[in-house]
Write a protein that holds these residues in place. Structure first.
Motif, PDB file in Angstrom:
ATOM      1  N   SER A  14     -45.563  -5.149  11.185  1.00 51.73           N
ATOM      2  CA  SER A  14     -46.685  -5.728  11.229  1.00 51.73           C
ATOM      3  C   SER A  14     -46.702  -7.425  10.928  1.00 51.73           C
ATOM      4  CB  SER A  14     -47.699  -5.168  10.121  1.00 51.73           C
ATOM      5  OG  SER A  14     -48.823  -6.274   9.736  1.00 51.73           O
ATOM      6  N   GLY A  15     -47.322  -8.009  11.670  1.00 55.05           N
ATOM      7  CA  GLY A  15     -47.227  -9.585  11.740  1.00 55.05           C
ATOM      8  C   GLY A  15     -47.468 -10.350  10.236  1.00 55.05           C
ATOM      9  N   SER A  16     -48.463  -9.696   9.785  1.00 53.77           N
ATOM     10  CA  SER A  16     -48.728 -10.114   8.146  1.00 53.77           C
ATOM     11  C   SER A  16     -47.905  -9.892   7.376  1.00 53.77           C
ATOM     12  CB  SER A  16     -50.241  -9.486   7.897  1.00 53.77           C
ATOM     13  OG  SER A  16     -49.989  -7.978   7.678  1.00 53.77           O
ATOM     14  N   ILE A  17     -46.884  -8.676   7.369  1.00 58.25           N
ATOM     15  CA  ILE A  17     -45.916  -8.443   6.502  1.00 58.25           C
ATOM     16  C   ILE A  17     -44.771  -9.461   6.761  1.00 58.25           C
ATOM     17  CG2 ILE A  17     -44.000  -6.524   5.942  1.00 58.25           C
ATOM     18  CD1 ILE A  17     -46.290  -4.450   6.199  1.00 58.25           C
ATOM     19  N   VAL A  18     -44.490  -9.696   8.312  1.00 57.85           N
ATOM     20  CA  VAL A  18     -43.332 -10.452   8.372  1.00 57.85           C
ATOM     21  C   VAL A  18     -43.649 -11.829   7.755  1.00 57.85           C
ATOM     22  CG1 VAL A  18     -42.289 -11.729  10.530  1.00 57.85           C
ATOM     23  CG2 VAL A  18     -42.659  -9.196  10.524  1.00 57.85           C
ATOM     24  N   THR A  19     -44.923 -12.333   8.049  1.00 58.81           N
ATOM     25  CA  THR A  19     -45.476 -13.643   7.591  1.00 58.81           C
ATOM     26  C   THR A  19     -45.133 -13.725   5.903  1.00 58.81           C
ATOM     27  OG1 THR A  19     -46.876 -14.040   9.111  1.00 58.81           O
ATOM     28  CG2 THR A  19     -47.303 -15.348   7.358  1.00 58.81           C
ATOM     29  N   ASP A  20     -45.598 -12.618   5.182  1.00 62.58           N
ATOM     30  CA  ASP A  20     -45.541 -12.677   3.636  1.00 62.58           C
ATOM     31  C   ASP A  20     -44.248 -12.706   3.126  1.00 62.58           C
ATOM     32  OD1 ASP A  20     -48.236 -12.884   3.697  1.00 62.58           O
ATOM     33  OD2 ASP A  20     -48.765 -10.835   3.252  1.00 62.58           O
ATOM     34  N   PHE A  21     -43.309 -11.993   4.172  1.00 63.99           N
ATOM     35  CA  PHE A  21     -41.873 -11.504   3.406  1.00 63.99           C
ATOM     36  C   PHE A  21     -40.980 -12.578   4.059  1.00 63.99           C
ATOM     37  CE2 PHE A  21     -39.320  -8.706   1.724  1.00 63.99           C
ATOM     38  CZ  PHE A  21     -37.989  -8.465   2.465  1.00 63.99           C
ATOM     39  N   GLY A  22     -41.432 -13.704   4.796  1.00 61.52           N
ATOM     40  CA  GLY A  22     -40.792 -14.668   5.408  1.00 61.52           C
ATOM     41  C   GLY A  22     -39.375 -14.224   5.963  1.00 61.52           C
ATOM     42  N   ILE A  23     -39.906 -13.253   7.019  1.00 66.27           N
ATOM     43  CA  ILE A  23     -38.807 -12.863   7.951  1.00 66.27           C
ATOM     44  C   ILE A  23     -38.853 -13.745   9.208  1.00 66.27           C
ATOM     45  CG2 ILE A  23     -37.684 -11.145   9.500  1.00 66.27           C
ATOM     46  CD1 ILE A  23     -38.848  -8.969   7.207  1.00 66.27           C
ATOM     47  N   LEU A  24     -37.937 -14.090   9.722  1.00 61.75           N
ATOM     48  CA  LEU A  24     -38.004 -15.036  11.262  1.00 61.75           C
ATOM     49  C   LEU A  24     -37.348 -14.034  12.345  1.00 61.75           C
ATOM     50  CD1 LEU A  24     -37.014 -18.628   9.860  1.00 61.75           C
ATOM     51  CD2 LEU A  24     -39.259 -17.684  10.411  1.00 61.75           C
ATOM     52  N   GLU A  25     -37.578 -14.463  13.439  1.00 61.25           N
ATOM     53  CA  GLU A  25     -36.686 -13.867  14.472  1.00 61.25           C
ATOM     54  C   GLU A  25     -35.152 -14.008  14.212  1.00 61.25           C
ATOM     55  OE1 GLU A  25     -36.644 -13.426  19.369  1.00 61.25           O
ATOM     56  OE2 GLU A  25     -37.985 -15.050  18.348  1.00 61.25           O
ATOM     57  N   ASN A  26     -34.596 -12.890  14.382  1.00 61.56           N
ATOM     58  CA  ASN A  26     -32.983 -13.154  14.385  1.00 61.56           C
ATOM     59  C   ASN A  26     -32.700 -13.210  12.863  1.00 61.56           C
ATOM     60  OD1 ASN A  26     -32.531 -12.545  16.999  1.00 61.56           O
ATOM     61  ND2 ASN A  26     -32.846 -14.578  17.338  1.00 61.56           N
ATOM     62  N   SER A  27     -33.406 -12.892  11.736  1.00 63.00           N
ATOM     63  CA  SER A  27     -33.084 -12.997  10.440  1.00 63.00           C
ATOM     64  C   SER A  27     -32.214 -11.733  10.216  1.00 63.00           C
ATOM     65  CB  SER A  27     -34.394 -12.676   9.613  1.00 63.00           C
ATOM     66  OG  SER A  27     -35.236 -13.816   9.776  1.00 63.00           O
ATOM     67  N   LEU A  28     -31.384 -11.934   9.335  1.00 63.34           N
ATOM     68  CA  LEU A  28     -30.300 -10.703   8.845  1.00 63.34           C
ATOM     69  C   LEU A  28     -31.027 -10.146   7.626  1.00 63.34           C
ATOM     70  CD1 LEU A  28     -26.810 -12.426   9.092  1.00 63.34           C
ATOM     71  CD2 LEU A  28     -28.197 -10.862  10.496  1.00 63.34           C
ATOM     72  N   VAL A  29     -31.193  -8.697   7.838  1.00 63.56           N
ATOM     73  CA  VAL A  29     -31.525  -7.883   6.666  1.00 63.56           C
ATOM     74  C   VAL A  29     -30.615  -6.782   6.509  1.00 63.56           C
ATOM     75  CG1 VAL A  29     -34.291  -8.517   7.333  1.00 63.56           C
ATOM     76  CG2 VAL A  29     -33.323  -6.524   8.259  1.00 63.56           C
ATOM     77  N   ASP A  30     -30.863  -6.206   5.151  1.00 62.37           N
ATOM     78  CA  ASP A  30     -30.010  -4.985   4.804  1.00 62.37           C
ATOM     79  C   ASP A  30     -31.150  -3.712   4.596  1.00 62.37           C
ATOM     80  OD1 ASP A  30     -27.748  -3.717   3.825  1.00 62.37           O
ATOM     81  OD2 ASP A  30     -28.710  -4.128   1.713  1.00 62.37           O
ATOM     82  N   THR A  31     -30.767  -2.947   5.327  1.00 58.02           N
ATOM     83  CA  THR A  31     -31.337  -1.632   5.179  1.00 58.02           C
ATOM     84  C   THR A  31     -30.801  -0.648   4.382  1.00 58.02           C
ATOM     85  OG1 THR A  31     -30.729  -1.000   7.040  1.00 58.02           O
ATOM     86  CG2 THR A  31     -32.948  -2.348   7.189  1.00 58.02           C
ATOM     87  N   SER A  32     -31.670   0.220   3.487  1.00 56.24           N
ATOM     88  CA  SER A  32     -30.826   1.296   2.568  1.00 56.24           C
ATOM     89  C   SER A  32     -31.985   2.315   2.374  1.00 56.24           C
ATOM     90  CB  SER A  32     -30.522   0.493   1.302  1.00 56.24           C
ATOM     91  OG  SER A  32     -31.646  -0.178   0.619  1.00 56.24           O
ATOM     92  N   PHE A  33     -31.718   3.522   2.020  1.00 56.36           N
ATOM     93  CA  PHE A  33     -32.450   4.568   1.655  1.00 56.36           C
ATOM     94  C   PHE A  33     -32.257   4.878   0.353  1.00 56.36           C
ATOM     95  CE2 PHE A  33     -33.472   9.112   2.022  1.00 56.36           C
ATOM     96  CZ  PHE A  33     -34.586   9.168   2.398  1.00 56.36           C
ATOM     97  N   ARG A  34     -33.923   4.565  -0.380  1.00 55.77           N
ATOM     98  CA  ARG A  34     -33.545   4.984  -1.757  1.00 55.77           C
ATOM     99  C   ARG A  34     -34.794   5.995  -2.007  1.00 55.77           C
ATOM    100  NH1 ARG A  34     -33.979  -1.305  -3.630  1.00 55.77           N
ATOM    101  NH2 ARG A  34     -32.122  -1.835  -2.602  1.00 55.77           N
TER     102      ARG A  34
END
Length: 79
Positions: free
Chosen positions: A17-37
């Motif tokens: 969602s766009g609101s999550i992206v904005t709040d989280f500060g993610i930009l297009e082509n941002s690098l993120v780490d994904t994990s399963f906890r």
């Protein structure tokens, strides 16, 4: 908030969602780490990694300061 999962190559993409992206500060082509906890998928921004050689290469005579705090002893520094 909901999202949509779509096929991409041999994997899946999750629309965020766009609101999550904005709040989280993610930009297009941002690098993120994904994990399963436990039972959750966790997405965290990747921290910038520094290379010592690159940092040292940025040192020049113009950006090096002199000694700081080299006054007379104020306590028991000589002990």
């Amino acid at each position: 908030m909901g999202g949509r999962v779509a096929k991409r190559g041999s994997g899946l993409d999750l629309g965020i969602s766009g609101s999550i992206v904005t709040d989280f500060g993610i930009l297009e082509n941002s690098l993120v780490d994904t994990s399963f906890r436990k039972d959750e998928v966790v997405i965290e921004p990747m921290r910038e990694r520094y290379v010592l050689g690159e940092l040292l290469a940025g040192i020049s005579l113009e950006n090096v300061h002199g000694e700081v705090g080299m006054d007379e002893p104020v306590g028991q520094e000589f002990l």
